[in-house]
Write a protein that holds these residues in place. Sequence first.
Motif, mmCIF file in Angstrom:
data_model
loop_
_atom_site.group_PDB
_atom_site.id
_atom_site.type_symbol
_atom_site.label_atom_id
_atom_site.label_comp_id
_atom_site.label_asym_id
_atom_site.label_seq_id
_atom_site.Cartn_x
_atom_site.Cartn_y
_atom_site.Cartn_z
ATOM 1 N N UNK A 17 0.836 -1.203 0.000
ATOM 2 C CA UNK A 17 0.000 0.000 0.000
ATOM 3 C C UNK A 17 0.873 1.256 0.000
ATOM 4 N N UNK A 18 1.853 1.277 0.911
ATOM 5 C CA UNK A 18 2.733 2.442 1.013
ATOM 6 C C UNK A 18 3.483 2.661 -0.302
ATOM 7 N N UNK A 19 3.951 1.558 -0.897
ATOM 8 C CA UNK A 19 4.677 1.648 -2.167
ATOM 9 C C UNK A 19 3.785 2.228 -3.262
ATOM 10 N N UNK A 20 2.591 1.669 -3.425
ATOM 11 C CA UNK A 20 1.716 2.101 -4.515
ATOM 12 C C UNK A 20 1.138 3.488 -4.268
ATOM 13 N N UNK A 21 0.934 3.842 -2.999
ATOM 14 C CA UNK A 21 0.391 5.172 -2.681
ATOM 15 C C UNK A 21 1.323 6.304 -3.094
ATOM 16 N N UNK A 22 2.591 5.978 -3.324
ATOM 17 C CA UNK A 22 3.517 7.015 -3.768
ATOM 18 C C UNK A 22 3.300 7.356 -5.245
ATOM 19 N N UNK A 23 2.560 6.492 -5.962
ATOM 20 C CA UNK A 23 2.339 6.760 -7.387
ATOM 21 C C UNK A 23 0.864 6.776 -7.804
ATOM 22 N N UNK A 24 -0.038 6.283 -6.974
ATOM 23 C CA UNK A 24 -1.443 6.237 -7.374
ATOM 24 C C UNK A 24 -2.350 6.082 -6.159
ATOM 25 N N UNK A 25 -3.644 6.046 -6.435
ATOM 26 C CA UNK A 25 -4.609 5.808 -5.366
ATOM 27 C C UNK A 25 -4.720 4.307 -5.125
ATOM 28 N N UNK A 102 7.366 -12.643 -7.386
ATOM 29 C CA UNK A 102 7.725 -13.547 -6.298
ATOM 30 C C UNK A 102 7.960 -12.777 -5.013
ATOM 31 N N UNK A 103 7.380 -13.263 -3.921
ATOM 32 C CA UNK A 103 7.670 -12.711 -2.596
ATOM 33 C C UNK A 103 8.952 -13.358 -2.058
ATOM 34 N N UNK A 104 9.765 -12.659 -1.312
ATOM 35 C CA UNK A 104 9.594 -11.239 -0.972
ATOM 36 C C UNK A 104 10.104 -10.350 -2.112
ATOM 37 N N UNK A 105 9.533 -9.140 -2.216
ATOM 38 C CA UNK A 105 10.002 -8.224 -3.264
ATOM 39 C C UNK A 105 10.145 -6.824 -2.688
ATOM 40 N N UNK A 106 10.971 -6.019 -3.358
ATOM 41 C CA UNK A 106 11.147 -4.628 -2.951
ATOM 42 C C UNK A 106 10.284 -3.749 -3.842
ATOM 43 N N UNK A 107 10.149 -2.493 -3.439
ATOM 44 C CA UNK A 107 9.281 -1.587 -4.183
ATOM 45 C C UNK A 107 9.758 -1.384 -5.621
ATOM 46 N N UNK A 108 11.082 -1.332 -5.846
ATOM 47 C CA UNK A 108 11.544 -1.122 -7.232
ATOM 48 C C UNK A 108 11.203 -2.319 -8.121
ATOM 49 N N UNK A 109 11.195 -3.533 -7.535
ATOM 50 C CA UNK A 109 10.808 -4.716 -8.313
ATOM 51 C C UNK A 109 9.320 -4.654 -8.654
ATOM 52 N N UNK A 110 8.540 -4.187 -7.680
ATOM 53 C CA UNK A 110 7.097 -4.069 -7.914
ATOM 54 C C UNK A 110 6.827 -3.054 -9.030
ATOM 55 N N UNK A 111 7.526 -1.915 -8.970
ATOM 56 C CA UNK A 111 7.331 -0.897 -10.004
ATOM 57 C C UNK A 111 7.717 -1.414 -11.392
ATOM 58 N N UNK A 118 2.161 -1.814 -18.450
ATOM 59 C CA UNK A 118 1.833 -0.637 -19.247
ATOM 60 C C UNK A 118 1.543 0.623 -18.456
ATOM 61 N N UNK A 119 1.793 0.590 -17.152
ATOM 62 C CA UNK A 119 1.530 1.783 -16.341
ATOM 63 C C UNK A 119 2.811 2.584 -16.191
ATOM 64 N N UNK A 120 2.647 3.904 -16.291
ATOM 65 C CA UNK A 120 3.788 4.799 -16.182
ATOM 66 C C UNK A 120 4.009 5.188 -14.735
ATOM 67 N N UNK A 121 4.700 4.354 -13.976
ATOM 68 C CA UNK A 121 4.918 4.653 -12.555
ATOM 69 C C UNK A 121 6.392 4.955 -12.293
#
Length: 121
Positions: A17-25, A102-111, A118-121
């Motif tokens: 949530x914290x990771x994605x909240x930095x780029x979207x709702x 794959x878990x565990x992952x860091x925020x840069x891997x998620x991005x 196709x999302x511009x994050x």
Amino acid sequence: MLTLIVEDENDVRSYVKKTMESVCQVVEARDGKEALDMLIKIPDVDLALVDWNMPRMDGYDFVKAVRHCRMYDKIPIMMMTSKNEISSVQDALNAGVNEYIMKPFRSDMLFSKVKILGFNV
Ligand SMILES: [Mg+2]
């Protein structure tokens, strides 16, 4: 952009949530059933990040339910799981998952994975 996060583990859910909240709702659910209810209320979700192992309804059954609904066809789904067997990945893809992390992952891997969708994050 609105991301639905479906994860039963509080610490993982809040990290994503914290990771994605930095780029979207973000909206969140703790299992597949809660997530399906949420999609009925908020159908304009752009992306779903879904855990596999969850109580009540797991990620696999959630994906199958979502892919049975035409109105959700355009929502990309990424499975977040530690299941790393090729057969699990294949099952998820067959059920209609678009990406797999794959878990565990860091925020840069998620991005990076979110970008693949196709999302511009
Ligand atoms: Mg879980």
